[in-house]
Design a protein around this motif. Structure first.
Motif, PDB file in Angstrom:
ATOM      1  N   LEU A  39      12.633 -14.221  -5.657  1.00  0.00           N
ATOM      2  CA  LEU A  39      12.913 -14.958  -4.694  1.00  0.00           C
ATOM      3  C   LEU A  39      14.281 -15.455  -4.670  1.00  0.00           C
ATOM      4  O   LEU A  39      14.695 -16.208  -5.373  1.00  0.00           O
ATOM      5  CB  LEU A  39      11.897 -16.224  -4.546  1.00  0.00           C
ATOM      6  N   VAL A  40      14.931 -15.013  -3.520  1.00  0.00           N
ATOM      7  CA  VAL A  40      16.581 -15.538  -3.366  1.00  0.00           C
ATOM      8  C   VAL A  40      16.628 -16.216  -1.986  1.00  0.00           C
ATOM      9  O   VAL A  40      16.034 -15.729  -0.774  1.00  0.00           O
ATOM     10  CB  VAL A  40      17.523 -14.526  -3.442  1.00  0.00           C
ATOM     11  N   CYS A  41      16.883 -17.488  -2.082  1.00  0.00           N
ATOM     12  CA  CYS A  41      16.819 -18.535  -0.721  1.00  0.00           C
ATOM     13  C   CYS A  41      17.709 -19.493  -0.868  1.00  0.00           C
ATOM     14  O   CYS A  41      18.405 -19.831  -1.898  1.00  0.00           O
ATOM     15  CB  CYS A  41      15.492 -18.979  -0.667  1.00  0.00           C
ATOM     16  N   PRO A  42      18.175 -20.168   0.199  1.00  0.00           N
ATOM     17  CA  PRO A  42      19.036 -21.170   0.184  1.00  0.00           C
ATOM     18  C   PRO A  42      18.533 -22.281  -0.824  1.00  0.00           C
ATOM     19  O   PRO A  42      19.207 -23.035  -1.431  1.00  0.00           O
ATOM     20  CB  PRO A  42      19.253 -21.801   1.509  1.00  0.00           C
ATOM     21  N   ILE A  43      17.369 -22.679  -0.845  1.00  0.00           N
ATOM     22  CA  ILE A  43      16.572 -23.833  -1.456  1.00  0.00           C
ATOM     23  C   ILE A  43      15.139 -23.549  -1.274  1.00  0.00           C
ATOM     24  O   ILE A  43      14.832 -23.078  -0.330  1.00  0.00           O
ATOM     25  CB  ILE A  43      17.201 -25.161  -1.070  1.00  0.00           C
ATOM     26  N   THR A  44      14.414 -23.665  -2.372  1.00  0.00           N
ATOM     27  CA  THR A  44      13.034 -23.806  -1.950  1.00  0.00           C
ATOM     28  C   THR A  44      12.386 -25.303  -1.536  1.00  0.00           C
ATOM     29  O   THR A  44      13.198 -26.233  -1.774  1.00  0.00           O
ATOM     30  CB  THR A  44      12.211 -23.618  -3.379  1.00  0.00           C
ATOM     31  N   ALA A  45      11.541 -25.059  -0.687  1.00  0.00           N
ATOM     32  CA  ALA A  45      10.877 -26.619  -0.313  1.00  0.00           C
ATOM     33  C   ALA A  45       9.637 -26.724  -0.831  1.00  0.00           C
ATOM     34  O   ALA A  45       8.747 -25.984  -1.721  1.00  0.00           O
ATOM     35  CB  ALA A  45      10.377 -26.268   1.346  1.00  0.00           C
ATOM     36  N   PRO A  46       9.262 -28.148  -0.996  1.00  0.00           N
ATOM     37  CA  PRO A  46       8.255 -28.535  -1.718  1.00  0.00           C
ATOM     38  C   PRO A  46       6.777 -27.754  -1.293  1.00  0.00           C
ATOM     39  O   PRO A  46       6.076 -27.950  -2.400  1.00  0.00           O
ATOM     40  CB  PRO A  46       8.172 -29.945  -1.416  1.00  0.00           C
ATOM     41  N   SER A  47       6.691 -27.245  -0.377  1.00  0.00           N
ATOM     42  CA  SER A  47       5.468 -26.453   0.063  1.00  0.00           C
ATOM     43  C   SER A  47       5.417 -25.398  -0.266  1.00  0.00           C
ATOM     44  O   SER A  47       4.338 -24.596   0.162  1.00  0.00           O
ATOM     45  CB  SER A  47       5.338 -26.982   1.448  1.00  0.00           C
ATOM     46  N   TRP A  48       6.026 -24.621  -1.079  1.00  0.00           N
ATOM     47  CA  TRP A  48       6.362 -23.288  -1.379  1.00  0.00           C
ATOM     48  C   TRP A  48       5.560 -22.867  -2.589  1.00  0.00           C
ATOM     49  O   TRP A  48       5.594 -21.766  -2.986  1.00  0.00           O
ATOM     50  CB  TRP A  48       7.820 -22.709  -1.229  1.00  0.00           C
ATOM     51  N   GLY A  49       4.601 -23.994  -2.950  1.00  0.00           N
ATOM     52  CA  GLY A  49       4.017 -23.615  -4.144  1.00  0.00           C
ATOM     53  C   GLY A  49       3.199 -22.321  -4.286  1.00  0.00           C
ATOM     54  O   GLY A  49       3.101 -21.436  -5.326  1.00  0.00           O
ATOM     55  N   PRO A  50       2.313 -21.724  -3.241  1.00  0.00           N
ATOM     56  CA  PRO A  50       1.649 -20.571  -3.378  1.00  0.00           C
ATOM     57  C   PRO A  50       2.753 -19.249  -3.610  1.00  0.00           C
ATOM     58  O   PRO A  50       2.315 -18.224  -4.428  1.00  0.00           O
ATOM     59  CB  PRO A  50       1.009 -20.404  -1.920  1.00  0.00           C
ATOM     60  N   ALA A  51       3.743 -19.341  -2.691  1.00  0.00           N
ATOM     61  CA  ALA A  51       4.745 -18.152  -3.044  1.00  0.00           C
ATOM     62  C   ALA A  51       5.422 -18.125  -4.459  1.00  0.00           C
ATOM     63  O   ALA A  51       5.450 -17.098  -4.828  1.00  0.00           O
ATOM     64  CB  ALA A  51       5.776 -18.426  -1.811  1.00  0.00           C
ATOM     65  N   LEU A  52       5.595 -19.502  -5.000  1.00  0.00           N
ATOM     66  CA  LEU A  52       6.490 -19.591  -6.422  1.00  0.00           C
ATOM     67  C   LEU A  52       5.381 -19.061  -7.256  1.00  0.00           C
ATOM     68  O   LEU A  52       5.686 -18.722  -8.451  1.00  0.00           O
ATOM     69  CB  LEU A  52       6.728 -20.931  -6.486  1.00  0.00           C
ATOM     70  N   SER A  53       3.936 -19.166  -7.469  1.00  0.00           N
ATOM     71  CA  SER A  53       2.984 -18.826  -8.024  1.00  0.00           C
ATOM     72  C   SER A  53       2.854 -17.318  -8.151  1.00  0.00           C
ATOM     73  O   SER A  53       2.485 -16.939  -9.077  1.00  0.00           O
ATOM     74  CB  SER A  53       1.636 -19.347  -7.854  1.00  0.00           C
TER      75      SER A  53
END
Length: 618
Positions: free
Chosen positions: A533-547
């Motif tokens: 995943l390449v992005c400007p910044i991750t948001a606190p609610s992105w847990g399902p994607a980060l997993s």
């Protein structure tokens, strides 16, 4: 480094169609000839962590509230020795902030005496004060919930007369707006009551380790406070629990319907499905009052407002469970690694040094949860109420015959909006049409075009004169604005040499995979398992994607940014604060990232096309 500089605010023209943008914002938020000398002498960097697509005129009130809270707590309340507040400007619709350092050694020493006494009191009574903090922030959010904007009646109800109320519904509307804005400012003053002290407690431990172990890496220090349960992980944990329950009850197949209502209708048709829905309803309040991004804009979805977001996360976790995967965070492994690192370094110290090490480590672990948890209370719970109430105010203006669209009010700044409310209420009070409806309709139409032009153009990463050394702890720890990052920007490393991508090693490990470039949280559904995943910044609610991804690369963020903290807690390799990853990398590239060294290597470039970046983010 000071021999080179970034452009001045006054040297860069707005994008085509953005002319006249400055008039939309309060005068003290925009660059001006009167303040040019001071502006040109500071380093300003874009706060695209919180305003990734710029801010609307009304949205600038959140920037005001945030940096007032930051400034007064740093400068006037706790007296940080070497750093004052963060100065604020809006440039071409984007938020820029500039650390204001204290450079006089005598002044630093004078402030240090005050800081030690004031911060020391908080560190000694941290748990008690933090419990009181949660109660008072909750009280402010509850007060915001009580705000309402009822339609203006033809006649006031008889109770206004019989109860001797002495004021009208119209005046209540004006007062309610002021109350909502005052509560926003108040909740942000509470926000920074603990945050800089949280960073300060961690930095004290960080500095001790750097002195005691000169070769130790920053990431290794950060890992000594890993594996701590914090409130910020609770929403994602709720999704995991709901996924496990769906699999247990055998209703997980219903989660893949193409619309939330179809999911709920299907589940409501069986006893097992109704049991699951009851658990879903119990979890969503308060845990789904959670933004899909950072919550700093009125146009961002919350989980409770758009249930397709949490349902997608639950379905993804259920799919992984069916495949036999463990969806829990690797807390036990993180704690074992943490304790091994602590034991290894503690063994190198004298008894006196070890006692100091233990004391500072305990402080760092005590204050660390706040660094993440405050987001839940302020950026999510308070902001969810703020934007919902402002949407209700938009409906009020439409019903009053003043606005044409319910989002018109977001194109006015907070002072203009209060003037509009006075116009509406005073006109209603004497029985005449509002005086400014046509004027503001034309102005909102013009501003829609300006805002669209500004948001279509990427921000400059920085403006002004960089210092010889970046020392502000908030800029370094949260934003990743280090002396090295600024030097990279000045060196023009935002070009097309994709092989040179590098940043801060935010979370250990090596990962290799195909890039998925995201610029908007609405694209999270495109992420596939095993991608980078390449992005400007991750948001606190992105847990399902980060997993599900193999690794993360961000433009923004420091060692204590959300992206770095969460990736460490998920055991996910991450490189943060690259500055230019979204410019140099595109969807389909094959890359390898090293979350320890901060290096990113392109192994195979994708064919240029949609998904390529176009400009750097700060």
């Amino acid at each position: 480094m000071a021999e080179r500089r970034f452009p001045s605010f006054h040297e860069i023209a707005p994008p085509p169609g953005g002319e006249g943008w400055a008039a939309m914002y309060p005068y003290y938020l925009v660059p001006d000839a009167e303040t040019r000398q001071a502006e040109d002498g500071r380093l300003w960097f874009a706060d695209t962590m919180h305003w990734s697509r710029g801010c609307y005129p009304l949205g600038s009130v959140v920037a005001e509230a945030a940096y007032l809270g930051a400034g007064q707590n740093s400068t006037r309340i706790f007296a940080l020795p070497s750093s004052l507040g963060l100065d604020l400007r809006v440039q071409h619709g984007y938020v820029y902030i500039a650390p204001v350092p204290v450079t006089d050694p005598d002044e630093i020493a004078r402030r240090a005496e005050h800081f030690q006494a004031r911060a020391g009191y908080y560190y000694q009574h941290w748990d008690e004060l933090y419990d009181r903090w949660k109660a008072k922030v909750g009280a402010v959010v509850d007060d915001m919930r009580q705000v309402s904007f009822p339609p203006l009646p033809e006649l006031e109800p008889m109770e206004v007369v019989t109860e001797g109320r002495g004021r009208s519904t119209g005046w209540d509307v004006v007062a309610a707006y002021r109350r909502l804005i005052d509560d926003l400012f108040l909740v942000w003053q509470h926000h920074f009551e603990f945050l800089n002290l949280g960073y300060g407690g961690y930095i004290a431990f960080f500095q001790f380790c750097k002195q005691a172990f000169p070769e130790i890496g920053e990431q290794r220090i950060a890992r000594m406070v890993a594996g701590i349960d914090v409130l910020a992980f609770r929403p994602d944990d709720e999704l995991r629990d709901l996924a496990a329950l769906a699999v247990q009850l055998g209703v997980d197949d219903a989660l893949v319907a193409d619309a939330p209502q179809k999911v709920f209708d299907a589940l409501g048709g069986t006893e097992a499905g109704r049991r699951w829905l009851a658990a879903y309803d119990a979890a969503k309040d308060p845990w789904f009052h959670y933004f899909a991004e950072y919550g700093f804009g009125h146009d961002q979805d919350t989980w409770i407002g758009n249930p397709a977001i949490p349902l997608a996360g639950i379905a993804g976790y259920a799919e992984r469970l069916r495949a036999g995967q463990d969806i829990r965070r690797p807390v036990a492994r993180l704690r074992a690694e943490r304790d091994a690192i602590v034991a290894e370094h503690r063994a190198l110290l004298t008894p006196d040094e070890a006692a100091q090490f233990d004391e500072l480590l305990a402080l760092a672990r005590r204050v660390f949860p706040y660094i993440e948890e405050h987001n839940i209370h302020v950026e999510h719970w308070a902001h969810a109420v703020l934007w919902r109430k402002l949407w209700e105010l938009g409906d009020f203006l439409v019903a009053a015959g003043f606005a044409r669209e319910r989002d018109d009010l977001f194109f006015l700044n907070r002072f203009e909006l209060e003037a509009v409310l006075h116009d509406v209420v005073q006109s209603w009070a004497i029985g005449v049409p509002p005086r400014g409806a046509g004027r503001w309709a034309a102005e909102v139409g013009r501003r829609r075009g300006i805002v669209a032009a500004l948001r279509a153009a990427p921000p400059q990463p920085a403006y002004g004169l960089p210092p010889d050394e970046v020392t502000d702890p908030f800029a370094i720890m949260n934003y990743g604005i280090t002396t090295e990052r600024v030097e990279a920007w000045l060196g023009g490393t935002g070009g097309d040499d994709a092989a040179a991508v590098s940043g801060i090693g935010g979370s250990p490990g090596v990962a290799q995979g195909t890039v998925r470039l995201l610029r908007d949280e609405r694209e999270l559904g495109d992420v596939r398992p095993g991608e980078i995943l390449v992005c400007p910044i991750t948001a606190p609610s992105w847990g399902p994607a980060l997993s599900t991804v193999a690794g993360v690369i961000t433009d923004i963020g420091g060692m204590m940014s959300h992206a770095a903290i969460v990736c460490r807690e998920y055991g996910l390799p991450a490189v943060v604060g690259t500055g230019f990853a979204t410019v140099r990398l595109r969807t389909g590239d094959e890359v390898r990232l090293d979350g320890t060294t901060g290096e990113v290597t392109v192994l195979r470039a994708a064919v240029p096309g949609p998904g390529a970046g176009s400009a750097p983010a700060a």
